[in-house]
Enzyme design. Structure first.
Site, PDB file in Angstrom:
ATOM      1  N   TRP A 190      59.001  72.622  63.173  1.00 48.42           N
ATOM      2  CA  TRP A 190      60.206  72.727  62.356  1.00 48.42           C
ATOM      3  C   TRP A 190      59.883  73.120  60.918  1.00 48.42           C
ATOM      4  O   TRP A 190      58.928  72.635  60.325  1.00 48.42           O
ATOM      5  CB  TRP A 190      60.956  71.403  62.325  1.00 48.42           C
ATOM      6  N   GLU A 202      83.168  62.154  56.348  1.00 45.20           N
ATOM      7  CA  GLU A 202      83.337  61.074  57.329  1.00 45.20           C
ATOM      8  C   GLU A 202      82.862  59.723  56.797  1.00 45.20           C
ATOM      9  O   GLU A 202      83.032  58.697  57.436  1.00 45.20           O
ATOM     10  CB  GLU A 202      82.551  61.404  58.612  1.00 45.20           C
ATOM     11  N   LYS A 210      63.277  76.577  63.783  1.00 41.96           N
ATOM     12  CA  LYS A 210      62.279  76.255  64.803  1.00 41.96           C
ATOM     13  C   LYS A 210      61.347  77.439  64.972  1.00 41.96           C
ATOM     14  O   LYS A 210      61.745  78.492  65.479  1.00 41.96           O
ATOM     15  CB  LYS A 210      62.967  75.930  66.131  1.00 41.96           C
ATOM     16  N   THR A 230      87.618  67.800  57.140  1.00 45.62           N
ATOM     17  CA  THR A 230      86.296  68.392  56.935  1.00 45.62           C
ATOM     18  C   THR A 230      86.495  69.896  56.758  1.00 45.62           C
ATOM     19  O   THR A 230      87.550  70.422  57.133  1.00 45.62           O
ATOM     20  CB  THR A 230      85.378  68.157  58.149  1.00 45.62           C
TER      21      THR A 230
HETATM   22  P1  ADP Z   1      81.335  69.377  55.214  1.00 45.08           P
HETATM   23  O1  ADP Z   1      80.647  68.606  56.290  1.00 45.08           O
HETATM   24  O2  ADP Z   1      82.786  69.505  55.367  1.00 45.08           O
HETATM   25  O3  ADP Z   1      80.586  70.596  54.752  1.00 45.08           O
HETATM   26  P2  ADP Z   1      80.719  67.301  53.423  1.00 45.08           P
HETATM   27  O4  ADP Z   1      80.907  67.428  51.986  1.00 45.08           O
HETATM   28  O5  ADP Z   1      81.257  66.154  54.125  1.00 45.08           O
HETATM   29  O6  ADP Z   1      81.353  68.561  53.909  1.00 45.08           O
HETATM   30  O7  ADP Z   1      79.182  67.577  53.739  1.00 45.08           O
HETATM   31  C1  ADP Z   1      78.297  66.605  54.130  1.00 45.08           C
HETATM   32  C2  ADP Z   1      76.925  67.163  54.271  1.00 45.08           C
HETATM   33  O8  ADP Z   1      76.449  67.702  53.037  1.00 45.08           O
HETATM   34  C3  ADP Z   1      75.897  66.125  54.632  1.00 45.08           C
HETATM   35  O9  ADP Z   1      75.897  65.851  55.997  1.00 45.08           O
HETATM   36  C4  ADP Z   1      74.602  66.782  54.156  1.00 45.08           C
HETATM   37  O10 ADP Z   1      74.105  67.716  55.081  1.00 45.08           O
HETATM   38  C5  ADP Z   1      75.041  67.525  52.940  1.00 45.08           C
HETATM   39  N1  ADP Z   1      74.721  66.729  51.752  1.00 45.08           N
HETATM   40  C6  ADP Z   1      75.512  65.904  51.075  1.00 45.08           C
HETATM   41  N2  ADP Z   1      74.881  65.371  50.033  1.00 45.08           N
HETATM   42  C7  ADP Z   1      73.622  65.874  50.033  1.00 45.08           C
HETATM   43  C8  ADP Z   1      72.470  65.703  49.205  1.00 45.08           C
HETATM   44  N3  ADP Z   1      72.464  64.926  48.144  1.00 45.08           N
HETATM   45  N4  ADP Z   1      71.354  66.375  49.540  1.00 45.08           N
HETATM   46  C9  ADP Z   1      71.320  67.190  50.619  1.00 45.08           C
HETATM   47  N5  ADP Z   1      72.371  67.392  51.421  1.00 45.08           N
HETATM   48  C10 ADP Z   1      73.521  66.744  51.135  1.00 45.08           C
END
Ligand code: ADP
Length: 538
Positions: A440, A328, A435, A183
């Site tokens: 929210w 993940e 918040k 990650t």
């Molecule tokens: P990291 O957690 O390492 O930044 P990831 O690429 O695994 O990288 O990121 C996952 C996160 O990205 C998700 O939990 C979400 O918050 C965000 N995410 C992924 N796809 C979308 C989407 N289509 N719209 C909004 N948020 C997204």
């Protein structure tokens, strides 16, 4: 009574050999770092993978060994994917955009034995090698002789040319680890996610489905999302599985380079994060160009803004398909695939629906939960913590003893709603929600609203400590051309969001920080502006 069918022992090498048997002449088009295009049929590609497998065997690579890559989306990187996993070792893709100390940490943590390096990263690797004694060989992904001196350095094409085109892929258990991805570690150290052959193939099958991304032999598919970011969302596997033509764009990901490649190769599906498409659309706008082949743009990693969905449709006749997931989750969780009902809607109504991150792909179960652990209704209104489970969702982080799941669910860290048809909508990352006075505010919705105002190129909203309201939103915008009409933007936002959501301040900035995976780095901005409202008020 147990079923009496053969066991599931499908391996990534089976996928490769399937692709050759059934789509031998299909092509992999790769843009080299020097800009030249190279084409390999699946037949030629598989031969090169078998040669590389022979190289790895000669270098004494064993089942379970970690072999790292620091590379762009090219055919050589793809060969490394298939050859490394094919012999039972683990392809560990490292993100070269991370800080050098993070890259070193990851290479040390994974205990990689060999490192494949694109020539653009050679200097960086040379500088860190003295601190990486476990790395026995560094293979420069280059032509003959194109590598530094030094006993650990080897040349990719030189190694391949000595190998026969035959290789007997070994058999092993399908739960064996195949790929490792860390990650981005925005909070704390990066954590490793270890995919298996089984999870990778199931995920690829799910991605191909018509009700997911929809990949088939008529697809000309280009992952702009890097192969060092969650295995380019599984496209390197899905494309070969479906017999699709695969375009690998190399290192040039700017608007001009992408539009040229999309047009010249007739790309009809492209995948990437919003920042990449911002660059492409800006280039096309500036040059008054229209894309003609592109049918589908799969956008994930961050929320796709409404203005982007609209522009792709109205100017380029391309459908923006939102996809959601994370490292993940291999990463695919949901897709907003076009349905007849959706396509029949008036344009503006359809765009609103396209803002949803879509429905779960088969195999993946997602639910929203209240703080107290209760599942929340699927009414499109209630929002809670989004949790998932499924055969390509992480159970343990690599080399961690602590299970990553609670009660069988993996907590994604996202806050979302789900409606009665199963459509999920990300409200925000839990840590980015603002918040204010006990209520929210979604930073994503505010950013989206701002991007609808003419002249706003990029927008970022963060929650800043406020003496009276706990937190209040601060909006930072980059203008298409300066100066931006901030008062006009404020006026515009009043009609888009609830009054109490309006940012107390809107600041025009010349750039915004991004993480190594192309997301807005809100952590950096929150730290930078931490006392902004405090100072303003006192
Ligand atoms: P990291 O957690 O390492 O930044 P990831 O690429 O695994 O990288 O990121 C996952 C996160 O990205 C998700 O939990 C979400 O918050 C965000 N995410 C992924 N796809 C979308 C989407 N289509 N719209 C909004 N948020 C997204």
């Amino acid at each position: 009574m147990r079923g009496q069918m053969m066991p599931n022992d499908l391996l990534i090498s089976d996928l490769l050999e399937h692709a050759v048997r059934n789509h031998a002449q299909q092509q992999i088009i790769s843009r080299r770092l020097d800009g030249r295009i190279v084409r390999h049929s699946f037949h030629e590609f598989a031969q090169r993978c078998r040669q590389l497998a022979g190289v790895l065997q000669d270098l004494d690579v064993r089942v379970g060994d970690r072999i790292a890559t620091l590379a762009w989306n090219t055919h050589r990187h793809l060969e490394a994917y298939y050859a490394i996993s094919g012999i039972g070792a683990i392809v560990h893709t490292v993100n070269p955009r991370l800080f050098a100390h993070q890259i070193e940490y990851i290479l040390q943590h994974a205990e990689d034995r060999i490192l494949f390096v694109d020539i653009s990263f050679i200097a960086m690797v040379e500088a860190m090698l003295p601190r990486l004694p476990r790395i026995e060989h560094v293979i420069a992904l280059s032509d003959w002789g194109d590598k530094p001196q030094g006993e650990r350095w080897l040349c990719y094409e030189g190694l391949l040319s000595d190998q026969p085109a035959h290789f007997a892929w070994p058999r092993f258990d399908a739960q064996t680890a195949a790929a490792l991805c860390y990650t981005s570690g925005t909070t704390g150290q990066p954590k490793g996610v270890l995919y298996s052959h089984s999870s990778t193939l199931l995920h690829a099958m799910a991605a191909c489905r018509a009700d997911a991304i929809g990949i088939g032999p008529d697809s000309v598919i280009m992952p702009v999302v890097p192969m060092f970011h969650v295995c380019a969302w599984g496209v390197p596997y899905a494309a070969l599985m479906a017999g699709a033509r695969l375009i690998l764009p190399g290192a040039a990901l700017d608007g001009a380079a992408l539009s040229e490649l999309i047009q010249s190769e007739g790309c009809n599906i492209a995948l990437g994060v919003p920042t990449v498409w911002m660059g492409l659309l800006a280039h096309l706008r500036q040059h008054g160009q229209r894309l003609t082949s592109l049918q589908r743009v799969v956008i994930g990693g961050s929320a796709a803004p409404l203005a982007m969905i609209r522009e792709f449709d109205q100017v380029h006749a391309a459908f923006v398909m939102h996809a959601w997931g994370m490292t993940e989750m291999s990463p695919l969780g949901s897709t907003n695939t076009p349905t007849p009902e959706l396509l029949a809607l008036p344009a503006e109504e359809r765009y609103q629906r396209q803002l949803s991150q879509g429905r779960a792909v088969f195999g993946l179960h997602m639910e929203i939960f209240h703080e107290d652990g209760q599942a929340m209704p699927h009414d499109g209104q209630a929002y809670g913590h989004l949790k998932v489970r499924g055969p390509w969702v992480l159970a343990h982080y690599y080399r961690s003893d602590v299970p990553a799941t609670q009660d069988g669910w993996f907590d994604t860290g996202d806050i979302a709603s789900i409606d009665a048809q199963g459509y999920m909508r990300i409200v925000d990352r839990a840590k980015d929600l603002i918040k204010s006075g006990g209520e929210w505010i979604s930073s994503i919705d505010l950013e989206n609203a701002a991007l609808g105002f003419p002249g706003v190129r990029e927008a970022c909203v963060i929650g800043i400590a406020h003496p009276r309201w706990e937190e209040r939103p601060l909006m930072l915008v980059i203008a298409e051309s300066t100066p931006l009409d901030i008062a006009g933007l404020r006026q515009y936002l009043q009609n888009q969001v609830a009054r109490w959501w309006l940012p107390d301040s809107i600041l025009e900035v010349s750039e915004l920080p991004h993480t190594a995976t192309g997301k807005l780095s809100k952590l950096t901005l929150r730290a930078h502006y931490a006392d902004y409202y405090q100072d303003l008020i006192t």
